[in-house]
Design an enzyme around this catalytic site. Structure first.
Site, PDB file in Angstrom:
ATOM      1  N   SER A 209     -16.621 -32.593  75.722  1.00 43.76           N
ATOM      2  CA  SER A 209     -16.447 -31.978  77.045  1.00 43.76           C
ATOM      3  C   SER A 209     -17.080 -30.309  77.067  1.00 43.76           C
ATOM      4  O   SER A 209     -17.578 -29.932  78.359  1.00 43.76           O
ATOM      5  CB  SER A 209     -14.938 -32.084  77.943  1.00 43.76           C
TER       6      SER A 209
ATOM      7  N   ASN B 250     -17.119 -28.766  83.068  1.00 47.88           N
ATOM      8  CA  ASN B 250     -16.137 -28.124  83.023  1.00 47.88           C
ATOM      9  C   ASN B 250     -16.338 -26.314  82.253  1.00 47.88           C
ATOM     10  O   ASN B 250     -15.667 -25.441  82.915  1.00 47.88           O
ATOM     11  CB  ASN B 250     -15.691 -28.017  81.431  1.00 47.88           C
TER      12      ASN B 250
ATOM     13  N   GLU C   7     -22.139 -37.664  83.209  1.00 43.83           N
ATOM     14  CA  GLU C   7     -22.489 -36.316  82.282  1.00 43.83           C
ATOM     15  C   GLU C   7     -23.381 -36.646  81.857  1.00 43.83           C
ATOM     16  O   GLU C   7     -22.664 -37.062  80.422  1.00 43.83           O
ATOM     17  CB  GLU C   7     -21.718 -35.030  81.657  1.00 43.83           C
TER      18      GLU C   7
ATOM     19  N   HIS D 253     -20.959 -37.892  78.417  1.00 44.69           N
ATOM     20  CA  HIS D 253     -19.141 -37.286  79.134  1.00 44.69           C
ATOM     21  C   HIS D 253     -18.394 -37.627  80.722  1.00 44.69           C
ATOM     22  O   HIS D 253     -18.641 -37.612  81.295  1.00 44.69           O
ATOM     23  CB  HIS D 253     -19.179 -35.420  79.253  1.00 44.69           C
TER      24      HIS D 253
END
Length: 329
Positions: free
Chosen positions: A120, A191, A153, A141
């Site tokens: 992540s 994130n 992602e 991800h």
């Protein structure tokens, strides 16, 4: 372009199990690997229960559910992944551990295989340096939990080839996911934005701006989020949040990403969130029903496909009107 007839997944936790389930439902033969036999046993049960829930809700036919479960194999031996077309790792969020794994896989899997990381936040370019196939290393991800969340992602390292990118994107779409693409910067997209919000929520709690309940209520009701940032941090795992923030802080060099001292203290104390029964909040666990109860709230949201939680109604369920009328008669 790769067909991905055989998919390897490493890590039998919630993320790895969910990714393995997606691949099996999409028609691939799947090897799910974990060194812990207990984790594999737990994953087998959770995947079976999850598939059954999709069948019960009419989102998957019974026949396809049975076929998906039959495509899954479980192992603790890396050699079983030698024929995989792609291997997706979903292990601990540690660059050193992931590099070591990729170096081992690079020697075992076939030359055409893609090595994908569910990281992540960690640099895909740096992970690729552990292999002799950097052009076939990519970030994939998934969001938690993978069978429910619609987003993936995809992150290209400095040397990731167009062929690897296109094949991985096609696979994610075959899983029914919407793909967003990020350049290889710390935290990627989700994130990079989410963790500073969670960190700021901890600072608000740490400095006494408001109670944890009011911080979460403010963000839920004020910004229409299914969970407040502190509740979400507990769900993700406070140790995971801390790890990502450290990667952001070191990778981007900005003090705004420095982890809040309160978050660090909670992790040091072993208060890691829902998985430990205590984090920002305390979670009462009954011996048998806890995990089933939590997953019920997670997967049976009647209004959407997000990971919002439905709190159970207290007291006995009301009888249907038809039954009441018969009693009156």
């Amino acid at each position: 372009m790769a067909e991905f007839k055989v998919v390897g997944v490493i890590g039998a936790g919630q993320m790895g199990s969910g990714i393995a389930q997606l691949a099996a439902v999409a028609g691939s033969d799947v090897w799910l690997l974990d060194k812990d036999a207990g984790a594999l046993h737990g994953a087998k049960g959770s995947i079976s229960n999850s598939v059954q829930r999709f069948v019960n809700k009419g989102q998957l036919s019974k026949e396809l559910g049975i076929k998906a479960l039959a495509r899954l194999k479980y192992t603790s031996n890396l050699e079983d992944l030698r024929y995989a077309d792609i291997v997706i790792e979903a292990i601990v969020e540690s660059e050193d551990v992931k590099k070591k794994l990729f170096a081992e896989l690079d020697k075992i899997v076939k030359g055409s295989a893609i090595l994908a990381s569910n990281t992540s936040s960690i640099s895909i370019t740096r992970l690729a340096t552990a292999t002799k196939r950097p052009q076939q290393v990519i970030g994939m991800h998934f969001m938690n939990p993978p069978p429910i969340m619609k987003l993936v992602e995809i992150i290209r390292g400095a040397d990731t080839s167009d062929e690897t990118f296109n094949a991985t994107k096609t696979l994610a779409e075959r899983f029914g996911k919407t793909v967003v693409c990020s350049r290889d910067y710390a935290g990627f997209i989700v994130n990079r934005i989410l963790m500073p919000m969670i960190n700021e929520a901890f600072h608000a709690l740490y400095t006494g701006v408001a109670t944890k309940e009011d911080i979460d209520a403010g963000m839920k009701l004020g910004t229409n989020q299914p969970m407040g940032p502190l509740e979400l941090a507990d769900f993700i795992g406070l140790d995971v949040c801390l790890s990502i923030l450290k990667v952001l802080h070191s990778g981007l060099g900005d003090v705004k990403y420095a982890p809040c001292p309160l978050l660090v203290q909670y992790v040091d104390a072993g208060r890691l969130g829902r998985k430990r029964g205590i984090g920002v909040y305390s979670y009462v666990k009954s011996p048998k029903q806890s995990s089933q109860r939590e997953m019920k709230f997670l997967f049976q949201c009647p209004c959407c496909s997000c990971f919002c939680f439905m709190k159970p109604k207290k007291g006995k369920p009301k009888e249907k009107e038809g039954k009441d009328e018969k009693k009156k008669e």
